[in-house]
Structure formats: structure tokens, C-alpha cells
Design an enzyme around this catalytic site. Structure first.
Site, PDB file in Angstrom:
ATOM      1  N   ASP A  67       0.643  -1.015  -0.189  1.00  0.00           N
ATOM      2  CA  ASP A  67      -0.166  -0.317   0.031  1.00  0.00           C
ATOM      3  C   ASP A  67       1.038   1.474   0.086  1.00  0.00           C
ATOM      4  OD1 ASP A  67       0.960  -0.066   2.124  1.00  0.00           O
ATOM      5  OD2 ASP A  67      -0.884  -1.174   4.032  1.00  0.00           O
ATOM      6  N   ASN A 136      -6.861  -2.982  14.448  1.00  0.00           N
ATOM      7  CA  ASN A 136      -8.791  -3.652  14.282  1.00  0.00           C
ATOM      8  C   ASN A 136      -8.436  -4.735  13.051  1.00  0.00           C
ATOM      9  OD1 ASN A 136      -7.292  -2.458  11.623  1.00  0.00           O
ATOM     10  ND2 ASN A 136      -9.194  -0.626  11.606  1.00  0.00           N
ATOM     11  N   HIS A 138      -6.417  -5.040  10.397  1.00  0.00           N
ATOM     12  CA  HIS A 138      -6.695  -4.539   8.888  1.00  0.00           C
ATOM     13  C   HIS A 138      -5.057  -5.384   8.937  1.00  0.00           C
ATOM     14  CE1 HIS A 138      -4.265  -0.600   9.659  1.00  0.00           C
ATOM     15  NE2 HIS A 138      -3.043  -1.687   9.590  1.00  0.00           N
ATOM     16  N   GLU A 143      -9.491  -2.473   5.248  1.00  0.00           N
ATOM     17  CA  GLU A 143      -9.743  -1.813   6.733  1.00  0.00           C
ATOM     18  C   GLU A 143     -10.983  -2.845   7.698  1.00  0.00           C
ATOM     19  OE1 GLU A 143      -8.187  -0.106   8.907  1.00  0.00           O
ATOM     20  OE2 GLU A 143      -7.042   1.501   8.280  1.00  0.00           O
TER      21      GLU A 143
HETATM   22  P1  PGA Z   1       3.319  -2.002  12.645  1.00  0.00           P
HETATM   23  O1  PGA Z   1       1.816  -2.374  11.967  1.00  0.00           O
HETATM   24  O2  PGA Z   1       3.952  -3.262  12.176  1.00  0.00           O
HETATM   25  O3  PGA Z   1       3.781  -0.958  12.831  1.00  0.00           O
HETATM   26  O4  PGA Z   1       2.385  -3.021  14.104  1.00  0.00           O
HETATM   27  C1  PGA Z   1       1.231  -2.743  10.772  1.00  0.00           C
HETATM   28  C2  PGA Z   1       0.017  -2.347  10.588  1.00  0.00           C
HETATM   29  O5  PGA Z   1      -0.746  -1.839  10.602  1.00  0.00           O
HETATM   30  O6  PGA Z   1      -0.913  -3.347  10.077  1.00  0.00           O
END
Ligand code: PGA
Length: 237
Positions: A67, A136, A138, A143
Site C-alpha cells: 500500500d 483493528n 487490517h 480496514e
Molecule cells: P505495525 O503496523 O507493524 O507498525 O504495528 C502494522 C499494520 O498496521 O499493518
């Protein structure tokens, strides 16, 4: 789903690096799916070291990131293009033109998403996809509420994601609210998936992914339907 439980982030990163190394050795033209975030940072350092030591080469590899934020150009310090260049690509022998990340400032973001999907299709299947998970649930920026069949597209970020990302920006107003993300359907087509889960704050969502229903409320729960997923988690998570 295979679950590998390890002591800490160092062990998690070494394990993931081993699996990437295996893919790089097994395939003539490996295609890797890559993720940003805090979780894979150490993994990328290890890959740089192994490349520097001559243990792995990315010369024939192609990569696709999950992304990119809409509104951030590739030279913006908070863009995922910049993150990947700094944390991985600049320190390995990959050909830059073989590294793909959606363009966050494309004139027509919807077209950019469709073109990204086409590039992916032209490259063939992703051999190994690295994923992190949001608080959450995702994966990429898919999301809660995302469709299991979704393809690369423009999405709105969840409020909780915007808040979680705010730590990287000077003010709330600067935090992007949209992104281009590979879809769940796109991610699910990878031959092999590794989900990296680190830290106590991910424990609750990991439990839902492992033991809960398959539901778009927890996008990562769709991974239960994939035939080759390995979850590497530290003890805290
Ligand atoms: P993080 O992010 O590795 O910084 O926890 C993971 C994500 O939001 O996909």
C-alpha cells in the site's frame, strides 16, 4: 494456519528472513510481497546484512508493496516508498525498477490502483507475501468491512488507523486519510503468506484471527481460508 511462537522480535525477524531466503533460493525470478510498519523493520535490517554478506541476492527478485498513502509523493519522508528505500531497497542488490509501490500522487488514483493490479498480474503470482496486522485487524489498508474479493483500490482509512499513524506526523491534519491498497482478494492469491505479529497490544486481535469467526469485521481472519499461512508471533502477542 501454521503458528510459530518465538521469544522476541529478533527471533521473529530471523525466522521470517529464513523463509524469505528460502524463497529467493528456490525461485529463479522470485516475486515478494512486502509490508511497511514497525514490525518488519528488523527483518529488513537482517535481509540487508545477509545480502551484504553474500548469503542472499535480490538481483532477480521483483517486489510489490501492499500500500501507499494517497497524497504523499515517493520522496516524502512519510511515504511508504521512502520507508522501503531506506529500510531495505537502498541496502540490497535489487534493481529499483523491479520494486513496486503504488504512486500516492497519481493524477487518477483509481486508475493507478487498476494499473498496479495489472502489473501484479504481469509479474505472475506473489511467491511469498509478508503481512503485518493493524490493531483493528487490517491487513494492508483493508480496514474492517473490507470485502474478501476486493482488488487493489483506493480506500478510506479507519479512524483508529489514522490515530495509530499520527505518531509519524507533526500534526493530525497531516495524517493521510486515504490510501491505495492491494485488496484482500489480491493478497489471498499469494502462494504463501507470512503474518508477523509483535507485542502485547496485538494479543487481543491475534486471538480473534486465530480463534474467531471468519468475518470482514476482522479482515485478517480471512487468512483462515488460505492454504499456506504462517503466523510468526512473539510471546507478548
Ligand atoms: P505495525 O503496523 O507493524 O507498525 O504495528 C502494522 C499494520 O498496521 O499493518
Amino acid at each position: 494456519m501454521n503458528i510459530i511462537k518465538v521469544e522476541n522480535n529478533e527471533a521473529l525477524s530471523e525466522k521470517a528472513a529464513d523463509m524469505i531466503e528460502d524463497t529467493l533460493h528456490a525461485k529463479e525470478n522470485p516475486v515478494l510481497g512486502l509490508a511497511t510498519g514497525s514490525t518488519p523493520e528488523r527483518l529488513y535490517e537482517i535481509l540487508q546484512k545477509r545480502c551484504h554478506d553474500g548469503k542472499v541476492s535480490f538481483q532477480h527478485a521483483t517486489t510489490f508493496n501492499l500500500d501507499e498513502y494517497i497524497g504523499l509523493a515517493g520522496d516524502n519522508p512519510n511515504s511508504y516508498r521512502q520507508f522501503m528505500n531506506e529500510k531495505l531497497f537502498n541496502g540490497i542488490d535489487i534493481q529499483k525498477e523491479n520494486t513496486h509501490i503504488p504512486n500516492g500522487v497519481a493524477e487518477d488514483p483509481d486508475k493507478e490502483a487498476i494499473d498496479y493490479e495489472k502489473k501484479l498480474a504481469d509479474a505472475g503470482k506473489i511467491d511469498l507475501q509478508i503481512l503485518g496486522i493493524g490493531l483493528n485487524g487490517h491487513i494492508g489498508f483493508n480496514e474492517p468491512g473490507s470485502d474478501v474479493k476486493s482488488r487493489t483500490q483506493v480506500v478510506d482509512l479507519a479512524e483508529s488507523t489514522i490515530e495509530a499513524n499520527a505518531r509519524f506526523f507533526n500534526s493530525m491534519d497531516e495524517v493521510p486519510t486515504q490510501a491505495i491498497t492491494m485488496g484482500i482478494g489480491t493478497i489471498m492469491e499469494a502462494s504463501k503468506i507470512i503474518l508477523l505479529v509483535q507485542g502485547e497490544k496485538k494479543a487481543e486481535i491475534l486471538s480473534k484471527v486465530l480463534h474467531g469467526d471468519v468475518t470482514s469485521d476482522v479482515p485478517a481472519s480471512f487468512l483462515q481460508m488460505h492454504k499456506d499461512v504462517t503466523i510468526i508471533t512473539d510471546i507478548d502477542a
